[in-house]
Enzyme design. Structure first.
Site, mmCIF file in Angstrom:
data_model
loop_
_atom_site.group_PDB
_atom_site.id
_atom_site.type_symbol
_atom_site.label_atom_id
_atom_site.label_comp_id
_atom_site.label_asym_id
_atom_site.label_seq_id
_atom_site.Cartn_x
_atom_site.Cartn_y
_atom_site.Cartn_z
ATOM 1 N N TRP A 114 10.903 -4.178 31.276
ATOM 2 C CA TRP A 114 11.654 -4.127 32.531
ATOM 3 C C TRP A 114 11.139 -2.985 33.405
ATOM 4 C CZ3 TRP A 114 14.769 -0.322 34.704
ATOM 5 C CH2 TRP A 114 15.553 -0.717 35.796
ATOM 6 N N HIS A 115 10.742 -1.890 32.774
ATOM 7 C CA HIS A 115 10.260 -0.751 33.548
ATOM 8 C C HIS A 115 8.884 -0.994 34.149
ATOM 9 C CE1 HIS A 115 13.553 1.453 31.592
ATOM 10 N NE2 HIS A 115 13.414 2.333 32.569
ATOM 11 N N GLY A 116 8.050 -1.776 33.507
ATOM 12 C CA GLY A 116 6.727 -2.000 34.064
ATOM 13 C C GLY A 116 5.915 -2.974 33.238
#
Length: 471
Positions: A322-324
């Site tokens: 989700w972060h990257g």
């Protein structure tokens, strides 16, 4: 539009005055919604249509879910979530999966390259898609009623304080507030201003000053010696906390100015004595979202020990992605998942130890905090570096696995840790003084005023965007 800018100050002031001049609540909602789209358009007006599409999908799906029978409700829920995830997957993950699929096919002897597209990542897409999913899922679970007014859903998904980097506000938490008229409260206005000022100081003074230590080193890792790398890691450890906690404080404070309450997003996480406690204190809105919408549906704590470990690792793997869209974020998520599993195992094993270990207080807690924060810091190296190889090189150099000659910088680690310790000690209420209420209020505002003056005097000329804007 950076929160720490005169541009945002002018925007906020204009919207604030118009909002409280309007008497009709519906007109206020439309004002905030239009202002939120203008705020978003300051980055790229084209993606306003994408956010509008996600909003229409959520609004329509909410009504369909509430009107269909059991099988139709499930199908509608799955279709709505599928649309949101497809939007997120295309813009954020297509190139990542295409590149890795091409490598995997080549390893299997099937040459061929999937096309790599020049895709612009819409700012805040991870946050507003999660808001849309929360709205539909909460209707499906019967926790919130579908909105008959489109502007209510549009405001919930696009409200500019939380639009770019959270907090991720649940529909069950904010929709009752949106439905009701927001009264003007002097105490809430004062709280909003304090939160705004605190966030400004966190970001403009502390985070951006620490960035001046960390960024040059991480930009040229091959040019610095191991001690400089260690200093940069500790600086980033402090930077990302003050940067993101500063944004959250400003977002919550801005919402308060318009009469809305957001949930707390940070609770002094670097005082955590376990990775489990860390995720109860760090980015709390995301942590609880992953728990309720991913971990528990996967099975949560149900089943055997291995099933629980699987659920934890899967949840944090998805949290990392989700972060990257990069392997270093995957490793970051897995490191936190492993830490959560170790904590689960420790809770099971600890009662059978021959020596009583109470990590809730005393010297045992100090040991637990140090070990936990070292693990958190190691994970941040993967989060900050551009690749897994870079992160491994940094950690290897710090522990002396291989030589890494280069330039030295001033060893600032003790001072950075001291700043964090002071913040956590004062903010968490570990130290309390008996001061008359009037004096406390005067000292509070006086202290904030002095810190604001210090912030304006020491604020770097080049403003850095908030770290979480890229997610």
């Amino acid at each position: 539009m950076n929160f720490v800018s005169f541009e945002f100050l002018g925007f906020l002031g204009a919207v604030y005055v118009l909002y409280w001049l309007l008497m009709q609540e519906r007109a206020r909602k439309w004002l905030l919604t239009v202002a939120s789209y203008l705020f978003y358009a300051a980055w790229d007006w084209r993606f306003c249509f994408l956010m509008l599409f996600v909003t229409i999908n959520a609004f329509a799906a909410g009504h369909l879910v509430s009107s269909f029978e059991r099988s139709g409700r499930k199908l509608t829920l799955a279709a709505s979530i599928g649309v949101d995830l497809a939007v997120l997957a295309f813009f954020k993950y297509y190139n990542f999966f295409a590149a890795n699929a091409a490598v995997a096919l080549a390893d299997l002897g099937f040459p061929g390259n999937l096309p790599i597209l020049q895709i612009v990542l819409p700012v805040g897409i991870s946050f507003y898609t999660f808001h849309a999913i929360s709205y539909v899922v909460d209707i499906y679970r019967g926790k919130v009623q579908p909105e008959t007014s489109f502007v209510n859903v549009a405001l919930y998904i696009s409200f500019f304080p939380q639009l770019i980097a959270g907090p991720i506000v649940r529909a069950t938490f904010i929709m009752p507030q949106i439905r009701q008229r927001r009264p003007f409260s002097r105490s809430q206005q004062a709280m909003g201003i304090r939160l705004l000022l605190r966030g400004f100081i966190y970001k403009a003074v502390i985070a951006d000053m620490l960035a001046q230590v960390a960024d040059p080193v991480f930009a040229h890792l091959d040019q610095y010696d191991p001690h400089a790398l260690l200093t940069a890691v500790v600086a980033f450890y402090g930077q990302i906390y003050f940067d993101f906690a500063g944004y959250s404080s400003m977002a919550i404070g801005t919402a308060r100015l318009f009469g809305y309450r957001f949930p707390r997003n940070f609770d002094y996480p670097y005082s955590s004595a376990s990775v489990t406690e860390f995720w109860r204190r760090w980015h709390m809105s995301l942590s609880f979202w992953l728990r309720d919408y991913v971990y528990i549906p996967l099975g949560g704590n149900r089943g055997g020990r291995l099933a629980v470990y699987r659920n934890l690792m899967t949840t944090m793997l998805l949290g990392g992605l989700w972060h990257g869209a990069a392997w270093n974020y995957v490793i970051w998520g897995l490191l936190h998942g492993f830490g959560l599993c170790v904590n689960k195992a420790w809770v099971t094993v600890r009662p059978g130890l021959p020596v009583a270990v109470n990590w809730q207080s005393g010297s045992w807690r100090t040991v637990a905090i140090v070990l936990t924060q070292l693990w958190i810091m190691v994970a941040w190296v993967f989060f900050r570096c551009d690749s897994v190889g870079e992160a491994n090189s940094v950690l290897g150099s710090i522990v002396g696995v291989h030589a890494h000659p280069g330039a030295a910088i001033v060893p600032l680690e003790p001072w950075i840790v001291l700043i964090i310790a002071i913040d956590h000690t004062l903010g968490s209420g570990a130290l309390r003084w008996s001061i008359p209420r009037g004096w406390a209020r005067a000292l509070s505002w006086g202290g904030i005023g002095m810190l604001l003056a210090l912030a304006l005097a020491t604020m770097p000329l080049v403003q850095r965007p908030f770290i979480y804007f890229q997610f």
